[in-house]
Motif scaffolding. Sequence first.
Motif, mmCIF file in Angstrom:
data_model
loop_
_atom_site.group_PDB
_atom_site.id
_atom_site.type_symbol
_atom_site.label_atom_id
_atom_site.label_comp_id
_atom_site.label_asym_id
_atom_site.label_seq_id
_atom_site.Cartn_x
_atom_site.Cartn_y
_atom_site.Cartn_z
ATOM 1 N N TRP A 29 9.165 33.307 9.245
ATOM 2 C CA TRP A 29 10.497 33.090 9.567
ATOM 3 C C TRP A 29 11.121 32.035 8.975
ATOM 4 O O TRP A 29 10.656 30.867 8.864
ATOM 5 C CB TRP A 29 10.622 33.150 11.198
ATOM 6 C CG TRP A 29 10.455 34.261 11.947
ATOM 7 C CD1 TRP A 29 9.151 34.844 12.331
ATOM 8 C CD2 TRP A 29 11.174 35.521 12.223
ATOM 9 N NE1 TRP A 29 9.151 35.972 12.743
ATOM 10 C CE2 TRP A 29 10.506 36.382 12.888
ATOM 11 C CE3 TRP A 29 12.665 35.722 12.219
ATOM 12 C CZ2 TRP A 29 11.173 37.624 13.212
ATOM 13 C CZ3 TRP A 29 13.251 36.760 12.417
ATOM 14 C CH2 TRP A 29 12.348 37.702 12.986
ATOM 15 N N MET A 30 12.470 31.993 8.835
ATOM 16 C CA MET A 30 13.429 30.742 8.246
ATOM 17 C C MET A 30 14.701 30.977 9.211
ATOM 18 O O MET A 30 15.083 31.805 9.707
ATOM 19 C CB MET A 30 13.914 31.244 6.868
ATOM 20 C CG MET A 30 14.873 32.488 6.614
ATOM 21 S SD MET A 30 15.141 32.617 4.692
ATOM 22 C CE MET A 30 16.048 31.218 4.797
ATOM 23 N N ALA A 31 14.982 29.675 9.295
ATOM 24 C CA ALA A 31 16.147 29.310 10.222
ATOM 25 C C ALA A 31 16.852 28.004 9.922
ATOM 26 O O ALA A 31 16.412 27.081 9.370
ATOM 27 C CB ALA A 31 15.866 29.046 11.757
ATOM 28 N N GLY A 32 18.248 27.981 9.726
ATOM 29 C CA GLY A 32 18.756 26.930 9.179
ATOM 30 C C GLY A 32 20.267 26.928 9.234
ATOM 31 O O GLY A 32 20.762 28.014 10.060
ATOM 32 N N GLY A 33 21.127 26.192 8.534
ATOM 33 C CA GLY A 33 22.369 26.071 8.422
ATOM 34 C C GLY A 33 23.028 25.107 7.635
ATOM 35 O O GLY A 33 22.349 24.052 7.249
ATOM 36 N N THR A 34 24.551 25.146 7.419
ATOM 37 C CA THR A 34 25.227 24.410 6.714
ATOM 38 C C THR A 34 26.302 23.919 7.375
ATOM 39 O O THR A 34 26.941 24.509 8.127
ATOM 40 C CB THR A 34 25.571 24.945 5.253
ATOM 41 O OG1 THR A 34 26.562 26.180 5.500
ATOM 42 C CG2 THR A 34 24.326 25.408 4.564
ATOM 43 N N MET A 229 19.997 22.676 5.641
ATOM 44 C CA MET A 229 18.632 22.246 5.951
ATOM 45 C C MET A 229 18.179 23.720 6.330
ATOM 46 O O MET A 229 18.795 24.363 7.178
ATOM 47 C CB MET A 229 18.716 21.346 7.106
ATOM 48 C CG MET A 229 17.286 20.654 7.165
ATOM 49 S SD MET A 229 16.680 19.554 6.202
ATOM 50 C CE MET A 229 15.029 19.323 6.707
ATOM 51 N N THR A 230 16.659 24.089 5.980
ATOM 52 C CA THR A 230 16.297 25.159 6.419
ATOM 53 C C THR A 230 15.025 24.996 6.869
ATOM 54 O O THR A 230 14.134 24.090 6.177
ATOM 55 C CB THR A 230 16.127 26.385 5.251
ATOM 56 O OG1 THR A 230 17.407 26.527 4.666
ATOM 57 C CG2 THR A 230 15.585 27.672 5.843
ATOM 58 N N PHE A 231 14.473 25.528 8.062
ATOM 59 C CA PHE A 231 13.012 25.240 8.662
ATOM 60 C C PHE A 231 12.289 26.819 8.340
ATOM 61 O O PHE A 231 12.948 27.802 8.893
ATOM 62 C CB PHE A 231 13.084 24.967 10.090
ATOM 63 C CG PHE A 231 13.834 23.649 10.187
ATOM 64 C CD1 PHE A 231 13.209 22.621 10.220
ATOM 65 C CD2 PHE A 231 15.424 23.691 10.470
ATOM 66 C CE1 PHE A 231 13.734 21.333 10.537
ATOM 67 C CE2 PHE A 231 15.710 22.468 10.873
ATOM 68 C CZ PHE A 231 15.385 21.422 10.701
ATOM 69 N N TYR A 232 11.053 26.491 8.268
ATOM 70 C CA TYR A 232 10.196 27.754 8.021
ATOM 71 C C TYR A 232 8.938 27.947 9.174
ATOM 72 O O TYR A 232 8.399 26.878 9.095
ATOM 73 C CB TYR A 232 9.533 27.907 6.496
ATOM 74 C CG TYR A 232 10.583 27.843 5.433
ATOM 75 C CD1 TYR A 232 11.125 29.212 4.824
ATOM 76 C CD2 TYR A 232 11.246 26.838 4.843
ATOM 77 C CE1 TYR A 232 11.831 28.986 3.848
ATOM 78 C CE2 TYR A 232 12.274 26.706 3.832
ATOM 79 C CZ TYR A 232 12.520 28.031 3.476
ATOM 80 O OH TYR A 232 13.547 27.992 2.464
ATOM 81 N N LEU A 233 8.925 28.774 9.748
ATOM 82 C CA LEU A 233 8.074 28.856 10.837
ATOM 83 C C LEU A 233 6.935 29.895 10.666
ATOM 84 O O LEU A 233 7.226 31.107 10.202
ATOM 85 C CB LEU A 233 8.718 29.272 12.085
ATOM 86 C CG LEU A 233 10.101 28.338 12.559
ATOM 87 C CD1 LEU A 233 10.889 28.691 13.402
ATOM 88 C CD2 LEU A 233 9.394 27.005 12.638
#
Length: 233
Positions: A29-34, A229-233
């Motif tokens: 999964w990926m989650a993030g934002g600008t 920034m993007t986080f990978y779970l």
Amino acid sequence: MAKGLTPSGRPQRIDRGIMQTVFIPKGQWMAGGTVSYSEHEENNLNFLVIKDVEGLGYTFNVSPYVGYFFRDNMAAGIRAGYNRTYLDLGNFNLNLGEDFNINLKDLYYLEHEYEVSGFLRTYMPIGRSKIFGLFNEVRLTYAYATGKNSTGSGTEYDGTFERTHSFQIGIAPGMSAFITDWSAVEVSVGVMGYSFKWQKQTTNQIETGSRRTSSGNFKINLFSINIGMTFYL
């Protein structure tokens, strides 16, 4: 036998030596934002034919997103966004000669825009690197905006309310750099593609007007670079 053809006369496939390296594996999964913010203020500004500019304004944007990798290096997801634009222009003079002068006073504009989009993103590592990679994001976006603009003050006040629906098909290329095993910094340019917009205006709650526009833009604007920034779970 002609060069580049097989013995049967069919075109010969060329091996370019490109390696299929896994940058982001399937199942993550990926989650993030600008987030972006810009502000400007003018006080008695003069530039060429523009004179005596007095103004204040800003633009704010936030866009979170989430996605799932259904294949190696390929993810699908959804993105939401909010944009706020504000401008308060106290004075503006345009001097193009003795017979042509434009003077504007007390201009005000405020717009709120909400958008939602589905995206498909593909990654490609740079060489054999597990840290640096390129990506391209294809987006399908719908946006709804409400705005208000006015001129004058006191009894000479003139206000116009505006509602806008827009639809966009575009691409947004960028670069990703991992700073830990599960997080990465991303840099991308503005969305390029086709957009369609429908606007409806109401002035002083009496007069109405409308406008429909469509445009295509495939130019890279270096002043619309986004950092996220993007986080990978």
